[in-house]
Design an enzyme around this catalytic site. Sequence first.
Site, PDB file in Angstrom:
ATOM      1  N   ASN A   1       0.841  -1.189   0.000  1.00  0.00           N
ATOM      2  CA  ASN A   1       0.000   0.000   0.000  1.00  0.00           C
ATOM      3  C   ASN A   1       0.878   1.240   0.000  1.00  0.00           C
ATOM      4  O   ASN A   1       1.572   1.531   0.978  1.00  0.00           O
ATOM      5  CB  ASN A   1      -0.912  -0.019   1.232  1.00  0.00           C
ATOM      6  CG  ASN A   1      -1.930   1.108   1.218  1.00  0.00           C
ATOM      7  OD1 ASN A   1      -1.571   2.270   1.135  1.00  0.00           O
ATOM      8  ND2 ASN A   1      -3.196   0.751   1.318  1.00  0.00           N
TER       9      ASN A   1
ATOM     10  N   ASP B   1      -2.057  -4.362  10.372  1.00  0.00           N
ATOM     11  CA  ASP B   1      -3.422  -4.575   9.921  1.00  0.00           C
ATOM     12  C   ASP B   1      -4.256  -3.488  10.570  1.00  0.00           C
ATOM     13  O   ASP B   1      -4.046  -3.131  11.740  1.00  0.00           O
ATOM     14  CB  ASP B   1      -3.938  -5.958  10.300  1.00  0.00           C
ATOM     15  CG  ASP B   1      -5.146  -6.365   9.455  1.00  0.00           C
ATOM     16  OD1 ASP B   1      -5.308  -5.816   8.347  1.00  0.00           O
ATOM     17  OD2 ASP B   1      -5.925  -7.220   9.902  1.00  0.00           O
TER      18      ASP B   1
ATOM     19  N   PHE C   1      -6.065   7.880   1.703  1.00  0.00           N
ATOM     20  CA  PHE C   1      -6.483   6.707   0.944  1.00  0.00           C
ATOM     21  C   PHE C   1      -7.518   5.961   1.768  1.00  0.00           C
ATOM     22  O   PHE C   1      -7.842   6.362   2.892  1.00  0.00           O
ATOM     23  CB  PHE C   1      -5.273   5.805   0.624  1.00  0.00           C
ATOM     24  CG  PHE C   1      -4.558   5.299   1.845  1.00  0.00           C
ATOM     25  CD1 PHE C   1      -4.855   4.061   2.392  1.00  0.00           C
ATOM     26  CD2 PHE C   1      -3.582   6.071   2.465  1.00  0.00           C
ATOM     27  CE1 PHE C   1      -4.202   3.593   3.529  1.00  0.00           C
ATOM     28  CE2 PHE C   1      -2.913   5.609   3.594  1.00  0.00           C
ATOM     29  CZ  PHE C   1      -3.240   4.376   4.126  1.00  0.00           C
TER      30      PHE C   1
ATOM     31  N   TYR D   1     -10.589   4.825   3.632  1.00  0.00           N
ATOM     32  CA  TYR D   1     -11.781   5.503   4.119  1.00  0.00           C
ATOM     33  C   TYR D   1     -11.519   6.951   4.534  1.00  0.00           C
ATOM     34  O   TYR D   1     -12.424   7.610   5.070  1.00  0.00           O
ATOM     35  CB  TYR D   1     -12.356   4.741   5.317  1.00  0.00           C
ATOM     36  CG  TYR D   1     -12.855   3.351   4.988  1.00  0.00           C
ATOM     37  CD1 TYR D   1     -14.144   3.135   4.517  1.00  0.00           C
ATOM     38  CD2 TYR D   1     -12.026   2.246   5.152  1.00  0.00           C
ATOM     39  CE1 TYR D   1     -14.598   1.867   4.214  1.00  0.00           C
ATOM     40  CE2 TYR D   1     -12.470   0.965   4.852  1.00  0.00           C
ATOM     41  CZ  TYR D   1     -13.759   0.777   4.385  1.00  0.00           C
ATOM     42  OH  TYR D   1     -14.208  -0.477   4.087  1.00  0.00           O
ATOM     43  N   ASP D   2     -10.319   7.464   4.292  1.00  0.00           N
ATOM     44  CA  ASP D   2      -9.962   8.810   4.749  1.00  0.00           C
ATOM     45  C   ASP D   2     -10.949   9.900   4.334  1.00  0.00           C
ATOM     46  O   ASP D   2     -11.252  10.788   5.135  1.00  0.00           O
ATOM     47  CB  ASP D   2      -8.559   9.186   4.271  1.00  0.00           C
ATOM     48  CG  ASP D   2      -7.463   8.456   5.030  1.00  0.00           C
ATOM     49  OD1 ASP D   2      -7.788   7.755   6.018  1.00  0.00           O
ATOM     50  OD2 ASP D   2      -6.286   8.581   4.645  1.00  0.00           O
TER      51      ASP D   2
ATOM     52  N   LYS E   1      -2.014  14.553   9.604  1.00  0.00           N
ATOM     53  CA  LYS E   1      -2.538  13.192   9.690  1.00  0.00           C
ATOM     54  C   LYS E   1      -1.639  12.310  10.554  1.00  0.00           C
ATOM     55  O   LYS E   1      -2.129  11.537  11.391  1.00  0.00           O
ATOM     56  CB  LYS E   1      -2.681  12.587   8.291  1.00  0.00           C
ATOM     57  CG  LYS E   1      -3.317  11.203   8.306  1.00  0.00           C
ATOM     58  CD  LYS E   1      -3.495  10.638   6.918  1.00  0.00           C
ATOM     59  CE  LYS E   1      -4.065   9.225   6.998  1.00  0.00           C
ATOM     60  NZ  LYS E   1      -4.207   8.605   5.669  1.00  0.00           N
TER      61      LYS E   1
ATOM     62  N   ARG F   1      -2.507   5.142  12.631  1.00  0.00           N
ATOM     63  CA  ARG F   1      -1.264   4.564  12.136  1.00  0.00           C
ATOM     64  C   ARG F   1      -0.052   5.310  12.702  1.00  0.00           C
ATOM     65  O   ARG F   1       0.947   4.711  13.078  1.00  0.00           O
ATOM     66  CB  ARG F   1      -1.254   4.573  10.599  1.00  0.00           C
ATOM     67  CG  ARG F   1      -0.160   3.709  10.005  1.00  0.00           C
ATOM     68  CD  ARG F   1      -0.392   3.500   8.515  1.00  0.00           C
ATOM     69  NE  ARG F   1      -1.575   2.685   8.283  1.00  0.00           N
ATOM     70  CZ  ARG F   1      -2.729   3.144   7.801  1.00  0.00           C
ATOM     71  NH1 ARG F   1      -2.854   4.405   7.476  1.00  0.00           N
ATOM     72  NH2 ARG F   1      -3.739   2.320   7.625  1.00  0.00           N
TER      73      ARG F   1
END
Length: 221
Positions: A17, A76, A170, A172-173, A193, A199
């Site tokens: 990703n 995850d 990216f 559901y942001d 962010k 994260r």
Amino acid sequence: MSEEGSSKLRLLFATTNAGKLYELRQLAERAGLQLLSLSDVAPLEVEENGATLEENAEKKARAYVARYGLAALADDTGLFVDALDGAPGIYSARYAAPGETLPGAEQGGQTQDQRNRRKLLAALRGVVGEGRRAHFRTVLALALPGEPTLFAQGRCQGRISEEERGDGGFGYDPLFETQADGRTMAELTPAEKNALSHRGAAFRAVVPLLEALARRRPEAS
């Protein structure tokens, strides 16, 4: 060993990703870590069939340790929505099934992320107020050969917007409004962010573990 190699822990982050890699690389550089990606090695096919975020993250990390014999970090992440009893949860990345008919599909946009967001908006149609509360949770698994897996996690509380807003991020942001000021994750700068996100929190939590491993295991760098 070069001067740079002696001062940095080389760590493989097992993801394809690009968004995740970009976010974590910014944090890794500030922490003095050398982050490798799956562009540096041959990616493995790892089925994410665990019952929890922890199981999926560990399974990915252990697969790369077994294959390449170096420190590996895998994550995850799940989006848990109150009104949907925690769904999509561990199935967040594959919430919309292939071939599933979704509202607005005729308007174009067929990436998995876009389909996931459409399905979520459809599931929450008519839900207002507190029912749209949600949180992101990220689990990071740090694995080394012959040692127990270590875990770190981060969480971000917010709500699901009634429509997509913002061009960044990216997943559901564009739908996830933060508690800080009501902007979606996709409306934040990368620095904002990282400061607020699940994260970013998980990576900051794992950094002390990485630094301790780098001091104790210089051969891993």
